[in-house]
Every structure is written in C-alpha cells, then in structure tokens.
Design a protein around this motif. Structure first.
Motif, PDB file in Angstrom:
ATOM      1  N   ASP A 182     -27.963 -33.296 -11.926  1.00  0.00           N
ATOM      2  CA  ASP A 182     -27.068 -34.667 -11.912  1.00  0.00           C
ATOM      3  C   ASP A 182     -25.664 -35.365 -11.308  1.00  0.00           C
ATOM      4  O   ASP A 182     -25.024 -34.593 -12.023  1.00  0.00           O
ATOM      5  CB  ASP A 182     -27.747 -35.210 -13.488  1.00  0.00           C
ATOM      6  N   VAL A 183     -25.765 -35.568 -10.863  1.00  0.00           N
ATOM      7  CA  VAL A 183     -23.972 -36.081  -9.979  1.00  0.00           C
ATOM      8  C   VAL A 183     -23.991 -37.751 -10.611  1.00  0.00           C
ATOM      9  O   VAL A 183     -24.659 -38.374  -9.321  1.00  0.00           O
ATOM     10  CB  VAL A 183     -23.584 -35.845  -8.559  1.00  0.00           C
ATOM     11  N   SER A 224     -29.759 -45.527   0.856  1.00  0.00           N
ATOM     12  CA  SER A 224     -28.473 -43.984   2.120  1.00  0.00           C
ATOM     13  C   SER A 224     -28.054 -42.751   1.880  1.00  0.00           C
ATOM     14  O   SER A 224     -28.792 -41.773   2.148  1.00  0.00           O
ATOM     15  CB  SER A 224     -28.166 -44.838   3.241  1.00  0.00           C
ATOM     16  N   VAL A 225     -27.401 -42.829   1.214  1.00  0.00           N
ATOM     17  CA  VAL A 225     -26.464 -41.928   1.271  1.00  0.00           C
ATOM     18  C   VAL A 225     -27.106 -40.945   0.169  1.00  0.00           C
ATOM     19  O   VAL A 225     -27.168 -39.656   0.146  1.00  0.00           O
ATOM     20  CB  VAL A 225     -24.337 -42.174   0.697  1.00  0.00           C
ATOM     21  N   GLY A 226     -27.265 -41.643  -1.010  1.00  0.00           N
ATOM     22  CA  GLY A 226     -27.974 -41.005  -2.113  1.00  0.00           C
ATOM     23  C   GLY A 226     -28.900 -40.095  -1.784  1.00  0.00           C
ATOM     24  O   GLY A 226     -29.276 -38.698  -2.306  1.00  0.00           O
ATOM     25  N   PRO A 227     -30.116 -40.450  -0.789  1.00  0.00           N
ATOM     26  CA  PRO A 227     -31.207 -39.910  -0.250  1.00  0.00           C
ATOM     27  C   PRO A 227     -30.865 -39.199   0.472  1.00  0.00           C
ATOM     28  O   PRO A 227     -31.307 -37.736  -0.361  1.00  0.00           O
ATOM     29  CB  PRO A 227     -32.059 -40.824   0.344  1.00  0.00           C
ATOM     30  N   HIS A 253     -29.377 -34.259  -8.006  1.00  0.00           N
ATOM     31  CA  HIS A 253     -29.320 -35.466  -8.360  1.00  0.00           C
ATOM     32  C   HIS A 253     -28.489 -36.848  -8.038  1.00  0.00           C
ATOM     33  O   HIS A 253     -28.091 -36.516  -9.257  1.00  0.00           O
ATOM     34  CB  HIS A 253     -30.649 -35.052  -9.822  1.00  0.00           C
ATOM     35  N   PHE A 254     -28.980 -37.189  -7.107  1.00  0.00           N
ATOM     36  CA  PHE A 254     -27.401 -38.686  -7.203  1.00  0.00           C
ATOM     37  C   PHE A 254     -28.149 -39.781  -8.342  1.00  0.00           C
ATOM     38  O   PHE A 254     -28.829 -40.211  -8.134  1.00  0.00           O
ATOM     39  CB  PHE A 254     -28.120 -39.567  -6.051  1.00  0.00           C
ATOM     40  N   ALA A 264     -18.124 -32.266  -6.907  1.00  0.00           N
ATOM     41  CA  ALA A 264     -17.366 -31.963  -4.834  1.00  0.00           C
ATOM     42  C   ALA A 264     -17.913 -31.791  -4.008  1.00  0.00           C
ATOM     43  O   ALA A 264     -18.038 -32.092  -2.872  1.00  0.00           O
ATOM     44  CB  ALA A 264     -16.535 -30.086  -5.265  1.00  0.00           C
ATOM     45  N   ARG A 265     -19.093 -31.399  -4.285  1.00  0.00           N
ATOM     46  CA  ARG A 265     -20.576 -31.544  -3.696  1.00  0.00           C
ATOM     47  C   ARG A 265     -20.812 -32.377  -3.160  1.00  0.00           C
ATOM     48  O   ARG A 265     -20.942 -32.948  -2.065  1.00  0.00           O
ATOM     49  CB  ARG A 265     -22.137 -30.755  -3.273  1.00  0.00           C
ATOM     50  N   PHE A 266     -20.414 -33.937  -3.495  1.00  0.00           N
ATOM     51  CA  PHE A 266     -20.617 -34.996  -3.466  1.00  0.00           C
ATOM     52  C   PHE A 266     -20.262 -35.611  -2.019  1.00  0.00           C
ATOM     53  O   PHE A 266     -20.396 -36.395  -1.166  1.00  0.00           O
ATOM     54  CB  PHE A 266     -20.896 -36.016  -4.594  1.00  0.00           C
ATOM     55  N   VAL A 267     -18.772 -35.340  -3.066  1.00  0.00           N
ATOM     56  CA  VAL A 267     -16.856 -35.754  -1.607  1.00  0.00           C
ATOM     57  C   VAL A 267     -17.312 -35.557  -0.423  1.00  0.00           C
ATOM     58  O   VAL A 267     -17.366 -36.130   0.742  1.00  0.00           O
ATOM     59  CB  VAL A 267     -16.326 -35.944  -2.851  1.00  0.00           C
ATOM     60  N   ASN A 268     -17.328 -33.782  -0.541  1.00  0.00           N
ATOM     61  CA  ASN A 268     -17.804 -32.887   0.627  1.00  0.00           C
ATOM     62  C   ASN A 268     -18.945 -33.871   1.454  1.00  0.00           C
ATOM     63  O   ASN A 268     -18.688 -33.961   2.726  1.00  0.00           O
ATOM     64  CB  ASN A 268     -18.503 -31.474   0.305  1.00  0.00           C
TER      65      ASN A 268
END
Length: 294
Positions: A29-30, A45-48, A57-58, A247-251
């Motif tokens: 979970d992020v 959009s971004v989450g999926p 998981h967003f 970090a993976r989400f920001v990337n």
C-alpha cells in the motif's frame, strides 16, 4: 525440558517470521495525500496506471492542501507521499518547530486559476458575452470557492480578486463578489465544489484548469495577466510508513509516462525544481529528477 524449550523457541521464531512477512505484504500500500483539485487525475488515471506499472496499491486521500498539512502536523493522519497545490504549505511541515515532517519538495507542475460555470445556469450566456467581473457582480449568482485558510485555491481566489480590484480600479470588487474571506454562503470543501457545480447548486466557481479540462466544465481564464495559478509540489514524508513504495510513486509521477498523464489532464508540466535539503532525496528519485530536467 531442554527439548521443549528449544521447540518453543522455534515455534516463536516461526510466528515472528510470519508476522514480519505480513508486515512486508502490507508495504504494497502506498498512501498518497494530495490536493483535492487532483481527485479525477489521481483516482482515475495516475493511481490505476501506477498500480499496473508497479503492482503496488495506490491509496489516495484528497482534501485542501492546508487541511492535509494540519492533519499531518497534528498527527491525525499519516501518509507516504504529500502533493500540495502551493509550495508555501510545505513550509508548515519543515523544521523541528513544525514536527520535521518534510525535508525537501519538488515543484513539478502548474495549473491556472479559472472560473468554471454550469452550462445550464441562467448566467452561462453572460459569461460568453460580458466581462467576467461584471457577471460575478450580477444579483442572484451562486458562486462557490474554497476556504482560504484550508486550501491554497481559496487563498488564490482572494488574491486574484484583490489584484483585479487594483488593476481594474474597482475598489469594491472583492466585497461585491466574495463578501468576507470566510463567507459561509460561498465557502465549501474543495472535494465537494465540483459536484455542487455540476448538480446545479452553484452557477459558477473557482477551479484550476486541470479540473475544468478534466471534467469538461465550461470556463474562462480571468485576468491571465495577474498570473494566479497553482504550483504543485510533491515530497516523501519523513515518517512515511512505506518509504520504498513512496519513492516508486514519485518516480512514476515524474517519469515520461507520469508527465504524459498530467498533460492529458490539463496540467502544465514544469521541469522539476528541488527545494529544501536535496541530500534527503532517495537516489532513485534524484535520478528521475535529473532525467526530467534534461
């Protein structure tokens, strides 16, 4: 007796290992805390797209940027990533006196402040033929905006009208259009403002271009010469439960694919600009920032 003790230790070790595995699984979970103006962009959009790309998981939470910062500062809410609509909000989370929740942030996008209106409103035709400030002063118009204390968009709205009053030599413009800054007849939670407009409860409201573009809301750009716009920032909170996932989400958001999604939703892309202690930025994030700055 010794054998029983050894067996007991082995069993406890197995339980601890299982618990550790469960905690590791939870790191899928992020938690992303973000400005309410980005609801459609993030949730649809971004989450999926992030989930498809990474398998993580967003989990999003939307509200006014100041409201989120106050909740984080008051230890009422925890998250991994914080996306604000104004750089000033980050200052309230930086330094020991503010809980040291944020050490750095990146400016990555902008979105001009717009006036969106309901196409079925009796004032819709006026927005096409009259000056925008004249329409906002018409009797009976139902205008919506956000709280300037809880949301940068609300503060930008007051700033826009104040600057327009000076530029157009109309000293009573703010009073005639907004009333008081916290006027309860106009001020609404950011996450409900679009719905109120679309349902016909409002004739017009103040929105960012990403909202009006995303949701096909008819709009005008009031006083573009005054340059009032959101400046979106993102950071990884210092006490993030899932720093690796953050970090993976920001990337992802700063990657070519993420920036393409932002542009598709009416956001003006900027080269990432780092503020604060750059040494606190994860190396993988810094690499993506460097690539986006080229």
């Amino acid at each position: 007796m010794i054998r029983k003790l050894i067996a007991s230790v082995v069993m406890m070790s197995g339980v601890l290992a299982a618990s550790t595995g469960a905690l590791a699984a939870d790191n899928g979970d992020v938690n992303v805390l973000y400005a309410g103006s980005l609801v459609n962009l993030m949730e649809k959009s971004v989450g999926p797209a992030f989930e498809k790309e990474t398998g993580l998981h967003f989990k999003g939470y939307a509200a006014g940027s100041n409201k989120i910062a106050n909740e984080v500062k008051g230890k009422l809410r925890r998250g991994d990533v914080f996306i604000s609509a104004s750089p000033k909000v980050n200052a309230n989370l930086m330094g020991d006196s503010n809980g040291n929740h944020v050490s750095w942030y990146v400016n990555f996008a902008e979105s001009p402040l717009m006036i969106g209106y309901n196409p079925k409103s009796r004032f819709a035709a006026d927005f096409k033929t009259k000056k925008w400030d004249a329409v906002l002063r018409e009797p009976g118009i139902r205008l919506g905006r956000t709280d300037p204390k809880l949301d940068p968009k609300g503060a930008f709205t007051v700033e826009l009208m104040t600057k327009a009053a000076q530029a157009y030599n109309q000293p009573d413009l703010v009073e005639k259009t907004l009333g008081t800054p916290e006027n309860p007849a106009q001020v609404l939670p950011e996450e409900t403002l679009v719905g109120r407009l679309q349902s016909g409860q409002l004739d017009a409201g103040f929105f960012y271009s990403t909202e009006t573009s995303d949701l096909k809301i008819p709009s005008i750009h009031p006083a573009p010469e005054l340059g009032i716009k959101a400046s979106y920032t993102l950071t990884i909170l210092n006490d993030a439960p899932n720093g690796a996932g953050a970090a993976r989400f920001v990337n992802f958001l700063l990657s070519a694919e993420g920036r393409k999604l932002l542009a598709e939703h009416g956001v003006d892309i900027k080269k990432p600009a780092v503020n604060g202690n750059a040494q606190g930025i994860p190396s993988s994030v810094q690499a993506v920032i460097d690539a986006a700055q080229q």
